[in-house]
Design an enzyme around this catalytic site. Structure first.
Site, PDB file in Angstrom:
ATOM      1  N   CYS A   2       1.035  -1.269   0.039  1.00 28.42           N
ATOM      2  CA  CYS A   2      -0.077  -0.392   0.420  1.00 28.42           C
ATOM      3  C   CYS A   2       0.820   0.597   0.325  1.00 28.42           C
ATOM      4  O   CYS A   2       1.957   1.228   0.965  1.00 28.42           O
ATOM      5  CB  CYS A   2      -1.237  -0.056   1.293  1.00 28.42           C
ATOM      6  SG  CYS A   2      -2.565  -1.193   1.039  1.00 28.42           S
ATOM      7  N   ARG A  30       4.175  -0.265  -5.155  1.00 25.12           N
ATOM      8  CA  ARG A  30       3.846  -0.651  -3.510  1.00 25.12           C
ATOM      9  C   ARG A  30       2.193  -1.019  -3.775  1.00 25.12           C
ATOM     10  O   ARG A  30       2.107  -1.738  -2.394  1.00 25.12           O
ATOM     11  CB  ARG A  30       3.925   1.042  -2.710  1.00 25.12           C
ATOM     12  CG  ARG A  30       5.557   1.509  -2.503  1.00 25.12           C
ATOM     13  CD  ARG A  30       4.499   2.439  -2.088  1.00 25.12           C
ATOM     14  NE  ARG A  30       5.025   2.054  -0.299  1.00 25.12           N
ATOM     15  CZ  ARG A  30       5.268   2.379   0.434  1.00 25.12           C
ATOM     16  NH1 ARG A  30       6.745   2.154   0.174  1.00 25.12           N
ATOM     17  NH2 ARG A  30       5.008   1.773   2.081  1.00 25.12           N
ATOM     18  N   TRP A  76      -2.344  -2.690  -1.432  1.00 25.21           N
ATOM     19  CA  TRP A  76      -1.622  -4.428  -1.908  1.00 25.21           C
ATOM     20  C   TRP A  76      -2.963  -5.211  -0.672  1.00 25.21           C
ATOM     21  O   TRP A  76      -2.668  -5.117   0.643  1.00 25.21           O
ATOM     22  CB  TRP A  76      -0.958  -4.322  -1.518  1.00 25.21           C
ATOM     23  CG  TRP A  76      -0.218  -5.823  -1.866  1.00 25.21           C
ATOM     24  CD1 TRP A  76       0.454  -6.185  -2.594  1.00 25.21           C
ATOM     25  CD2 TRP A  76       0.137  -6.242  -0.455  1.00 25.21           C
ATOM     26  NE1 TRP A  76       1.595  -7.561  -2.843  1.00 25.21           N
ATOM     27  CE2 TRP A  76       1.263  -8.015  -0.637  1.00 25.21           C
ATOM     28  CE3 TRP A  76       0.047  -7.025   0.883  1.00 25.21           C
ATOM     29  CZ2 TRP A  76       1.402  -9.045   0.024  1.00 25.21           C
ATOM     30  CZ3 TRP A  76      -0.038  -7.645   1.671  1.00 25.21           C
ATOM     31  CH2 TRP A  76       1.113  -9.247   1.223  1.00 25.21           C
ATOM     32  N   ASN A 102      -1.580   2.528   5.225  1.00 23.24           N
ATOM     33  CA  ASN A 102      -0.485   1.191   4.735  1.00 23.24           C
ATOM     34  C   ASN A 102      -0.069   0.555   6.117  1.00 23.24           C
ATOM     35  O   ASN A 102      -0.198   1.396   6.891  1.00 23.24           O
ATOM     36  CB  ASN A 102       0.538   2.229   4.413  1.00 23.24           C
ATOM     37  CG  ASN A 102       1.656   1.336   4.153  1.00 23.24           C
ATOM     38  OD1 ASN A 102       2.554   1.770   4.462  1.00 23.24           O
ATOM     39  ND2 ASN A 102       1.266  -0.188   4.087  1.00 23.24           N
ATOM     40  N   GLY A 103      -1.025  -0.561   6.008  1.00 23.08           N
ATOM     41  CA  GLY A 103      -0.220  -1.481   7.846  1.00 23.08           C
ATOM     42  C   GLY A 103      -1.325  -1.830   8.070  1.00 23.08           C
ATOM     43  O   GLY A 103      -1.944  -2.390   6.693  1.00 23.08           O
ATOM     44  N   GLU A 466      19.955 -15.563  -6.359  1.00 26.87           N
ATOM     45  CA  GLU A 466      19.679 -14.060  -6.708  1.00 26.87           C
ATOM     46  C   GLU A 466      18.696 -14.470  -8.126  1.00 26.87           C
ATOM     47  O   GLU A 466      17.899 -14.030  -8.619  1.00 26.87           O
ATOM     48  CB  GLU A 466      20.946 -13.017  -6.641  1.00 26.87           C
ATOM     49  CG  GLU A 466      19.608 -11.750  -6.471  1.00 26.87           C
ATOM     50  CD  GLU A 466      18.940 -11.427  -6.154  1.00 26.87           C
ATOM     51  OE1 GLU A 466      17.796 -12.421  -4.946  1.00 26.87           O
ATOM     52  OE2 GLU A 466      18.108 -10.159  -7.353  1.00 26.87           O
ATOM     53  N   LYS A 470      15.210 -14.139  -8.950  1.00 27.17           N
ATOM     54  CA  LYS A 470      14.719 -12.964 -10.252  1.00 27.17           C
ATOM     55  C   LYS A 470      13.528 -13.458 -10.884  1.00 27.17           C
ATOM     56  O   LYS A 470      12.412 -13.231 -12.229  1.00 27.17           O
ATOM     57  CB  LYS A 470      16.146 -12.359 -11.083  1.00 27.17           C
ATOM     58  CG  LYS A 470      16.631 -11.472  -9.513  1.00 27.17           C
ATOM     59  CD  LYS A 470      16.041 -10.093 -10.142  1.00 27.17           C
ATOM     60  CE  LYS A 470      15.071  -9.901  -8.935  1.00 27.17           C
ATOM     61  NZ  LYS A 470      15.787  -9.571  -7.799  1.00 27.17           N
ATOM     62  N   GLU A 473      10.374 -14.546  -9.497  1.00 26.66           N
ATOM     63  CA  GLU A 473       8.966 -13.029  -9.391  1.00 26.66           C
ATOM     64  C   GLU A 473       7.928 -12.814  -9.879  1.00 26.66           C
ATOM     65  O   GLU A 473       7.230 -12.302  -9.548  1.00 26.66           O
ATOM     66  CB  GLU A 473       9.543 -12.770  -7.843  1.00 26.66           C
ATOM     67  CG  GLU A 473      11.125 -11.171  -8.859  1.00 26.66           C
ATOM     68  CD  GLU A 473      11.591 -10.616  -7.756  1.00 26.66           C
ATOM     69  OE1 GLU A 473      10.883 -10.213  -6.805  1.00 26.66           O
ATOM     70  OE2 GLU A 473      12.279 -10.338  -7.668  1.00 26.66           O
ATOM     71  N   HIS A 489      22.422 -33.979  -3.856  1.00 29.44           N
ATOM     72  CA  HIS A 489      22.100 -34.475  -2.211  1.00 29.44           C
ATOM     73  C   HIS A 489      20.267 -34.597  -2.531  1.00 29.44           C
ATOM     74  O   HIS A 489      19.582 -34.266  -1.631  1.00 29.44           O
ATOM     75  CB  HIS A 489      22.495 -33.889  -1.136  1.00 29.44           C
ATOM     76  CG  HIS A 489      23.245 -34.286  -0.843  1.00 29.44           C
ATOM     77  ND1 HIS A 489      24.194 -35.278  -0.160  1.00 29.44           N
ATOM     78  CD2 HIS A 489      24.988 -33.012  -1.379  1.00 29.44           C
ATOM     79  CE1 HIS A 489      26.030 -35.166  -0.994  1.00 29.44           C
ATOM     80  NE2 HIS A 489      26.103 -34.002  -0.679  1.00 29.44           N
ATOM     81  N   LYS A 589       6.384  -3.865  -3.686  1.00 27.77           N
ATOM     82  CA  LYS A 589       8.105  -3.618  -2.994  1.00 27.77           C
ATOM     83  C   LYS A 589       8.261  -3.354  -1.719  1.00 27.77           C
ATOM     84  O   LYS A 589       9.786  -3.692  -1.490  1.00 27.77           O
ATOM     85  CB  LYS A 589       8.432  -1.765  -3.897  1.00 27.77           C
ATOM     86  CG  LYS A 589       9.354  -1.770  -4.243  1.00 27.77           C
ATOM     87  CD  LYS A 589      10.188  -2.130  -4.975  1.00 27.77           C
ATOM     88  CE  LYS A 589      12.084  -1.686  -5.413  1.00 27.77           C
ATOM     89  NZ  LYS A 589      12.841  -2.350  -5.506  1.00 27.77           N
TER      90      LYS A 589
HETATM   91  O1  M6R Z   1      13.594  -3.363   1.011  1.00 26.83           O
HETATM   92  P1  M6R Z   1      13.665  -4.391   1.710  1.00 26.83           P
HETATM   93  O2  M6R Z   1      15.195  -4.726   0.864  1.00 26.83           O
HETATM   94  O3  M6R Z   1      14.313  -4.850   2.999  1.00 26.83           O
HETATM   95  O4  M6R Z   1      13.703  -5.769   0.638  1.00 26.83           O
HETATM   96  C1  M6R Z   1      13.347  -7.111   0.761  1.00 26.83           C
HETATM   97  C2  M6R Z   1      12.922  -8.092   0.703  1.00 26.83           C
HETATM   98  O5  M6R Z   1      10.906  -7.767  -0.521  1.00 26.83           O
HETATM   99  C3  M6R Z   1      13.203  -8.094  -1.478  1.00 26.83           C
HETATM  100  O6  M6R Z   1      14.241  -7.855  -1.327  1.00 26.83           O
HETATM  101  C4  M6R Z   1      12.339  -8.598  -2.514  1.00 26.83           C
HETATM  102  O7  M6R Z   1      13.053  -9.401  -2.114  1.00 26.83           O
HETATM  103  C5  M6R Z   1      12.765  -8.070  -3.901  1.00 26.83           C
HETATM  104  N1  M6R Z   1      12.173  -7.005  -3.906  1.00 26.83           N
HETATM  105  C6  M6R Z   1      13.166  -8.823  -5.183  1.00 26.83           C
HETATM  106  O8  M6R Z   1      13.449  -8.675  -6.202  1.00 26.83           O
END
Ligand code: M6R
Length: 594
Positions: A2, A30, A76, A102-103, A466, A470, A473, A489, A589
């Site tokens: 949000c 957001r 969100w 937001n929250g 990572e 990517k 997601e 394993h 985000k």
């Molecule tokens: O703002 P932050 O780095 O604390 O956020 C942590 C994760 O939510 C963030 O890295 C998330 O995994 C990425 N958007 C993925 O690309």
């Protein structure tokens, strides 16, 4: 999770809705389940609906609303599905109070039941709706808007950034926060509230950061802040040096590809933090252990930090997911440095862990967003210099986090060779970016896949994790990152004919063993997409696809460079599948709920 904005213009005759719409559009990263605006012009006017900003705007023409002050929201969903009724602003029964939030209000069920017993009728399934009803209740009891909000938050459990307007007390916006971000912008033409700075960069770069329990009152004459005991307070004003252009696509199709292309500069700028980092190191004595705490991409950057600090500085280092931190809290002591890595500086799980760690240990935040909660609560701060990142998938902030961690490890271990290597990274990244077309054509050949594996050893293991994150997601393809040596394993059972396996195989100590793992998957029918050195001829023979990277990129520095083609691969696969890489489903985000 949000986004909220608010704005009151100094000029009574100017309509605020186009500005609110512009600001809230910058926060779409957001949340994109629904959008809504409330303005005031004799009455409260509300336009809101389910859907992404453009879709809703085409239907409702959101900038076309009267009034010179108002609030807006992108959602969100947490409580209640994405729908028009559940979209914010939420209102009281008589539509005299409008609220954006937001929250999460954790005790909303109890509050709602009490309000219903008192005769209130609810229309939505949101936790937020209790807020306008409580404000209404207290205003009916004679409290003004500010104090009705204050009385309301006394009852709320959970996290919130709230902005409210009322037709019973017009020409002002009141706002408050606890554990969800909120900033106040002082502009030439008006005063602003926002969950994050990109929303208001165009209008205000002088910023106030309200703290938990403070109440902010915006009217056309200025901003007043009252502390939790209701005393007026003077807040420090910070200036943000990000420009409005930094939060625009500037001709790129998506923010993600723009941000991938900005990575060499992001690294260069972050490397300028060397002196600041040295100062922090000089103040850290008796360091016997380091703990990284982070989530998602920032967790992967932290894993690289562990390998660096243990191998270069010999300091025992743990990496803990912020959401799992409570089990480790008792092991911290005054000689432990707890490093919080976060792009946003507002991740709820990380903030909760930070408050615990602050009680026993020294804490250091490595954070991208200036003025965010982690930067204000950690004992030391390293500011990554990526600039605003709008795409939900972290890219340039990841390489910036890595740059800061590499600097920290190199300085702590007095490793001049590594410092020299780091300065070459921007050029190595630029070399990769020159070969975008190769990745694009590779993505065309693999966008059919339902599953991908990513393998790497040692420093390349976090890169594999990572790379897989990517992919999953944004493209919704299942991607599994594995330590290459761990495959046998268990997960090797999943490798069969045609499955794409990305192998991260820079030159160095682990090369030989990774090559054996490559053979293992190849002999079981996998299509091997190898990312290795330009002079690694063996790869040409053994892999199905090879992407070549400058042979000077050593194994230790590889995480900063080898991630770039993996980001590009995910981006192009996603675009070919017709998905929006900037706004992946179900994600936001900045994760401000636990
Ligand atoms: O703002 P932050 O780095 O604390 O956020 C942590 C994760 O939510 C963030 O890295 C998330 O995994 C990425 N958007 C993925 O690309």
């Amino acid at each position: 999770m949000c986004g909220i904005v608010g704005c009151i213009l100094k000029n009574n005759d100017k309509n605020v809705a186009p500005i609110l719409f512009d600001c809230i559009s910058k926060l779409e990263y957001r949340g994109y389940d629904s959008i809504g605006l409330a303005t005031y012009d004799g009455d409260i006017h509300i336009k809101k609906d389910k859907g992404k900003i453009d879709e809703v705007n085409q239907k409702l023409d959101l900038p076309d609303m009267p009034g010179n002050f108002g609030i807006a929201h992108v959602r969100w969903a947490t409580h209640g599905d994405p729908s028009k009724l559940n979209a914010h602003p939420q209102i009281d029964e008589k539509m005299q109070i409008a609220v954006v939030h937001n929250g999460i209000i954790e005790n909303n069920s109890k509050l709602k039941a009490d309000l219903i017993a008192e005769g209130h009728t609810f229309k939505s399934d949101t936790d937020t709706e209790v807020i306008p009803h409580l404000i209404e209740k207290y205003m009916n009891e004679g409290f003004d808007l500010e104090h009705a909000l204050r009385k309301t938050i006394e009852l709320l459990d959970g996290a919130y950034a709230i902005a409210a307007i009322s037709s019973k007390e017009p020409d002002k916006i009141v706002a408050t926060r606890k554990d969800s971000p909120l900033i106040v912008g002082l502009g030439d033409d008006g005063y602003y509230l926002a969950s994050d700075s990109p929303a208001i960069l165009k209008y205000a770069n002088n910023i106030i950061y309200p703290e938990k329990g403070e109440i902010v009152i915006l009217d056309k004459n200025g901003v007043v802040v009252h502390d939790e005991f209701d005393n007026p307070i003077n807040k420090e004003i910070d200036t943000i040096d990000w420009t409005p252009e930094m939060a625009e696509k500037e001709g790129y199709d998506h923010f993600m590809i723009k941000e991938i292309n900005e990575q060499a500069d992001a690294v260069k700028r972050t490397l300028t933090q060397k002196d600041n980092i040295q100062k922090i190191i000089d103040e850290l004595d008796d360091l016997s252990r380091i703990c990284f705490v982070a989530c998602g991409t920032s967790y992967h950057a932290s894993l690289t930090g562990k390998y660096l600090l243990e191998s270069l500085a010999g300091i025992p280092t743990d990496v803990i997911l912020a959401s799992e931190f409570k089990f480790s809290a008792k092991t911290l002591d005054e000689n432990t440095l707890v490093i919080f890595i976060s792009q946003s500086g507002e991740t709820a799980d990380s903030l909760k862990a930070l408050d615990v760690a602050n009680k026993t240990s020294k804490t250091l935040g490595i954070v991208n967003v200036a003025g965010s909660s982690i930067t204000r609560r950690a004992h030391y701060v390293i500011q990554t210099q990526a600039g605003p990142e709008i795409g939900v998938a972290a890219t340039k902030t990841y390489v910036s986090q890595l740059s800061a961690i590499y600097l920290f490890a190199a300085l702590l271990s007095d490793n001049q060779e590594l410092l020299d290597e780091l300065n070459k990274v921007p050029d190595y990244i630029d070399d990769v970016l020159k070969e975008i077309d190769l990745i694009k054509s590779m993505s065309e050949r693999y966008n059919y896949a339902k599953d991908f594996f990513y393998l790497g050893r040692g420093y390349s293991y976090p890169t594999a994790l990572e790379g897989a994150l990517k992919l999953k997601e944004i493209s919704y393809i299942h991607g599994e990152g594995y330590a290459a040596g761990e495959l046998k394993h268990g997960p090797l059972a999943l490798i069969d004919e045609g499955i794409p396996v990305v192998v991260v195989i820079p030159p160095g100590d682990s090369h030989k063993k990774t090559m054996s793992n490559l053979e293992e998957v190849k002999s079981r029918g996998a299509r091997v997409l190898a990312f290795g050195s330009e002079d690694d001829d063996e790869l040409d023979e053994k892999a199905t696809e090879v992407f070549k990277i400058n042979s000077e990129v050593s194994e230790i520095i590889a995480p900063l460079v080898y991630i770039v083609p993996l980001q590009l691969l995910s981006y192009y696969i996603t675009v070919e599948k017709g998905f929006d890489p900037d706004k992946p489903r179900n994600l936001a985000k900045c994760v401000t709920v636990e």
